[in-house]
Design a protein around this motif. Structure first.
Motif, PDB file in Angstrom:
ATOM      1  N   ILE A 147      -2.995  -2.912 -12.003  1.00 22.45           N
ATOM      2  CA  ILE A 147      -2.791  -3.353 -10.631  1.00 22.45           C
ATOM      3  C   ILE A 147      -3.643  -2.952  -9.732  1.00 22.45           C
ATOM      4  O   ILE A 147      -4.119  -1.665  -9.667  1.00 22.45           O
ATOM      5  CB  ILE A 147      -1.172  -3.150 -10.441  1.00 22.45           C
ATOM      6  CG1 ILE A 147      -0.316  -3.462 -11.435  1.00 22.45           C
ATOM      7  CG2 ILE A 147      -0.801  -3.413  -8.922  1.00 22.45           C
ATOM      8  CD1 ILE A 147      -0.123  -5.119 -11.169  1.00 22.45           C
ATOM      9  N   SER A 148      -4.037  -3.648  -8.706  1.00 27.05           N
ATOM     10  CA  SER A 148      -4.837  -3.225  -7.343  1.00 27.05           C
ATOM     11  C   SER A 148      -3.949  -2.842  -6.487  1.00 27.05           C
ATOM     12  O   SER A 148      -3.089  -3.722  -5.990  1.00 27.05           O
ATOM     13  CB  SER A 148      -5.959  -4.381  -7.208  1.00 27.05           C
ATOM     14  OG  SER A 148      -6.748  -3.993  -5.969  1.00 27.05           O
ATOM     15  N   TRP A 149      -3.800  -1.508  -5.879  1.00 27.41           N
ATOM     16  CA  TRP A 149      -3.153  -1.219  -4.823  1.00 27.41           C
ATOM     17  C   TRP A 149      -3.992  -1.085  -3.424  1.00 27.41           C
ATOM     18  O   TRP A 149      -5.179  -0.816  -3.406  1.00 27.41           O
ATOM     19  CB  TRP A 149      -2.487   0.322  -5.308  1.00 27.41           C
ATOM     20  CG  TRP A 149      -1.638   0.025  -6.239  1.00 27.41           C
ATOM     21  CD1 TRP A 149      -1.707   0.183  -7.647  1.00 27.41           C
ATOM     22  CD2 TRP A 149      -0.220  -0.248  -6.239  1.00 27.41           C
ATOM     23  NE1 TRP A 149      -0.508  -0.070  -8.396  1.00 27.41           N
ATOM     24  CE2 TRP A 149       0.442  -0.230  -7.459  1.00 27.41           C
ATOM     25  CE3 TRP A 149       0.836  -0.498  -4.986  1.00 27.41           C
ATOM     26  CZ2 TRP A 149       1.788  -0.572  -7.720  1.00 27.41           C
ATOM     27  CZ3 TRP A 149       1.897  -0.641  -5.488  1.00 27.41           C
ATOM     28  CH2 TRP A 149       2.372  -0.829  -6.564  1.00 27.41           C
ATOM     29  N   ARG A 150      -3.197  -0.961  -2.331  1.00 28.90           N
ATOM     30  CA  ARG A 150      -3.574  -0.908  -1.060  1.00 28.90           C
ATOM     31  C   ARG A 150      -3.142   0.228  -0.336  1.00 28.90           C
ATOM     32  O   ARG A 150      -1.881   0.485  -0.301  1.00 28.90           O
ATOM     33  CB  ARG A 150      -3.460  -2.257  -0.312  1.00 28.90           C
ATOM     34  CG  ARG A 150      -4.008  -2.194   1.211  1.00 28.90           C
ATOM     35  CD  ARG A 150      -3.464  -3.659   1.471  1.00 28.90           C
ATOM     36  NE  ARG A 150      -4.193  -3.766   3.282  1.00 28.90           N
ATOM     37  CZ  ARG A 150      -3.623  -3.203   4.179  1.00 28.90           C
ATOM     38  NH1 ARG A 150      -2.507  -2.516   4.154  1.00 28.90           N
ATOM     39  NH2 ARG A 150      -4.055  -3.481   5.346  1.00 28.90           N
ATOM     40  N   GLY A 151      -3.927   1.188   0.309  1.00 28.11           N
ATOM     41  CA  GLY A 151      -3.347   2.303   1.149  1.00 28.11           C
ATOM     42  C   GLY A 151      -4.162   2.524   2.326  1.00 28.11           C
ATOM     43  O   GLY A 151      -5.204   1.727   2.320  1.00 28.11           O
ATOM     44  N   ARG A 152      -4.009   3.601   3.023  1.00 24.92           N
ATOM     45  CA  ARG A 152      -4.946   3.950   4.120  1.00 24.92           C
ATOM     46  C   ARG A 152      -5.175   5.440   3.759  1.00 24.92           C
ATOM     47  O   ARG A 152      -4.237   6.168   3.512  1.00 24.92           O
ATOM     48  CB  ARG A 152      -4.463   3.661   5.378  1.00 24.92           C
ATOM     49  CG  ARG A 152      -4.085   2.326   5.855  1.00 24.92           C
ATOM     50  CD  ARG A 152      -3.733   1.979   7.272  1.00 24.92           C
ATOM     51  NE  ARG A 152      -3.527   0.560   7.410  1.00 24.92           N
ATOM     52  CZ  ARG A 152      -4.332  -0.208   8.114  1.00 24.92           C
ATOM     53  NH1 ARG A 152      -5.761   0.280   8.277  1.00 24.92           N
ATOM     54  NH2 ARG A 152      -4.075  -1.505   8.147  1.00 24.92           N
ATOM     55  N   ASP A 153      -6.441   5.903   4.214  1.00 27.66           N
ATOM     56  CA  ASP A 153      -6.783   7.154   4.153  1.00 27.66           C
ATOM     57  C   ASP A 153      -6.393   7.916   5.624  1.00 27.66           C
ATOM     58  O   ASP A 153      -5.657   7.187   6.547  1.00 27.66           O
ATOM     59  CB  ASP A 153      -8.128   7.563   4.096  1.00 27.66           C
ATOM     60  CG  ASP A 153      -9.197   6.936   4.907  1.00 27.66           C
ATOM     61  OD1 ASP A 153      -8.652   6.447   6.465  1.00 27.66           O
ATOM     62  OD2 ASP A 153     -10.514   6.830   5.129  1.00 27.66           O
ATOM     63  N   ARG A 154      -6.622   9.086   5.856  1.00 24.89           N
ATOM     64  CA  ARG A 154      -6.080   9.826   6.945  1.00 24.89           C
ATOM     65  C   ARG A 154      -6.953   9.412   8.262  1.00 24.89           C
ATOM     66  O   ARG A 154      -6.428   9.628   9.388  1.00 24.89           O
ATOM     67  CB  ARG A 154      -6.610  11.498   7.201  1.00 24.89           C
ATOM     68  CG  ARG A 154      -5.453  12.190   5.854  1.00 24.89           C
ATOM     69  CD  ARG A 154      -5.968  13.691   5.759  1.00 24.89           C
ATOM     70  NE  ARG A 154      -5.604  14.240   6.936  1.00 24.89           N
ATOM     71  CZ  ARG A 154      -4.351  14.792   7.354  1.00 24.89           C
ATOM     72  NH1 ARG A 154      -3.328  14.490   6.598  1.00 24.89           N
ATOM     73  NH2 ARG A 154      -4.252  15.327   8.538  1.00 24.89           N
TER      74      ARG A 154
END
Length: 463
Positions: free
Chosen positions: A414-421
């Motif tokens: 699964i390809s996941w998406r998030g954000r860094d700081r």
């Protein structure tokens, strides 16, 4: 679309459609939670009995989208006359009772200060199928809303993240801006109430909190303030045990205090990213806009931020084609954008908003010229964004996972998406057997910088 039970009191289903800023998103989330507590069920658009449209009028385009949506709903509700619409937010505050006159299927209009009364009002409208309401008054103080358990909602905006309003309204009256007219004058919440809300959110599992306001830097400076400055509020929230990340938006440069700048170098939880609207790089246009700062002041803030946090990621808002903007004014904007090196920006063509000073200004810029300038500005921004993302290749980032990526490559991964700081979007693969990662923190080594995002592989444990 499927047929439904016409006994509205037995099902109480709703669907929220949100336009505009994070404050609107926050209000919509509160409404969803509050209605759920009262026995309502949030469903898909084709199943809903009540449509709640939360609107934005900061620019003409989102306002027109609202009218387009209502046109579409008009045709659909004609076939399902037991359904109805509630319109809220900035356009509702601006247009008011005219919504009830123009759209018979709109049975509730609520302004920006009346969100807290909506759940009870919708219950009343379900009991009386003929009744219609307008809730448009501004409150003298900060408008109250019942506390709602953050875990009571079936759906939240993003797992592990939450928005917290710290103030309402604005006292700046920039020449182009309709916000003070549709959200009222500035009113700050009590700091103790804000901190308690943040504590409850963290106790429920929230890792990242964003403090919201039209001008957070002036928090506490109005008569509703309790003596707490914005810098002091940041200190208190950042000290909450278990809070991993703290952000805030939006900042007005004229009120960005040295103590807030210093906080970026002292508070571990405060993320090294800041949205600092510049709007224009020309002193002449800034003065016409009524922004109450010049470029010397703005660049001084940028230098101060980079001194205490050299890696800080700065983003901004920009208006192109303000009345009287010359080619030289626009060139100064381009030069300022390049000098600061914004990682991203929201840029828009100026459009008249009703009741503002700029609406009556002479020397309006030709639409074609506005469009050409916008393209040139956005082309420059794309170059700066690509360069900023390219510098991330080979580094490691702490990523707060938000959701599955839009594009998936295989069945087992699964390809996941998030954000860094810094607020950058990061995509990464992870075995499907690992389960749901949303709301978790993961360490990712950045391998590829794309046009607007980063991608890499997990190198650290989840927590």
């Amino acid at each position: 679309m499927p047929e439904k039970n016409t006994d509205m009191t037995s099902t109480k289903t709703f669907h929220v459609l949100t336009f505009g800023c994070q404050m609107n998103v926050h209000d919509s989330e509160w409404l969803a939670r509050a209605l759920t507590v009262r026995g309502w069920t949030e469903v898909s658009e084709d199943e809903a009995e009540v449509y709640i449209v939360n609107t934005c009028s900061v620019r003409d385009k989102p306002e027109q989208k609202v009218y387009s949506l209502l046109g579409r709903l008009r045709a659909y509700i004609a076939e399902h006359p037991d359904r109805f619409v509630a319109v809220g937010g900035c356009v509702a505050q601006q247009i008011g009772n005219d919504f009830l006159e123009r759209y018979p299927f709109v049975r509730l209009v609520f302004g920006t200060d009346q969100v807290g009364r909506v759940p009870h009002a919708l219950d009343e409208l379900l009991e009386d199928g003929e009744r219609r309401m307008a809730l448009l008054d501004f409150e003298d103080g900060y408008p109250s809303q019942d506390a709602v358990d953050p875990e009571s909602a079936a759906v939240t905006h993003l797992p592990g993240q939450a928005f917290v309003n710290i103030m309402k309204g604005c006292d700046n009256f920039c020449a182009y801006c309709i916000v003070p007219f549709v959200r009222g004058r500035q009113r700050s919440r009590r700091a103790d109430d804000i901190v308690r809300e943040c504590e409850v959110l963290v106790e429920s599992g929230v890792r990242e909190i964003t403090l919201l306001g039209q001008n957070v830097n002036s928090f506490g400076l109005d008569k509703q303030g309790d003596g707490t400055s914005f810098a002091e509020l940041l200190e208190r929230v950042a000290a909450i045990d278990g809070l991993t990340r703290l952000r805030f938006t939006t900042s007005h440069p004229k009120d960005l205090a040295p103590e807030v700048i210093d906080a970026f170098g002292r508070l571990d939880a405060l993320c090294p990213s800041l949205h600092l609207p510049m709007q224009c790089g020309s002193d002449n246009i800034l003065k016409a806009m009524g922004r109450k700062y010049d470029m010397e002041r703005y660049m001084g803030l940028v230098r101060g931020l980079k001194e205490v946090r050299p890696d800080i990621a700065l983003t901004t808002d920009l208006i192109v084609g303000f009345p009287g903007e010359t080619d030289e004014d626009f060139r100064q904007t381009l030069a300022a954008v390049e000098e600061v090196g914004f990682e991203s920006s929201f840029s828009f063509i100026y459009s008249d908003r009703p009741g503002t000073r700029a609406e009556k200004m002479p020397f309006k810029i030709d639409r074609k010229v506005q469009g050409e300038r916008l393209i040139e500005l956005q082309t420059l921004q794309e170059t700066l964004t690509r360069a900023a993302l390219k510098r991330c290749e080979g580094t490691e980032a702490e990523v707060l996972v938000e959701s599955r990526s839009k594009v998936q490559d295989g069945d087992d991964v699964i390809s996941w998406r998030g954000r860094d700081r810094y607020g950058r979007v990061v995509n990464f693969p992870w075995p499907q057997a690992a389960g749901d990662l949303a709301g978790k923190l993961v360490r990712v080594r950045i391998e590829i910088a794309k046009k607007h995002s980063l991608s890499g592989k997990v190198v650290g444990e989840l927590w």
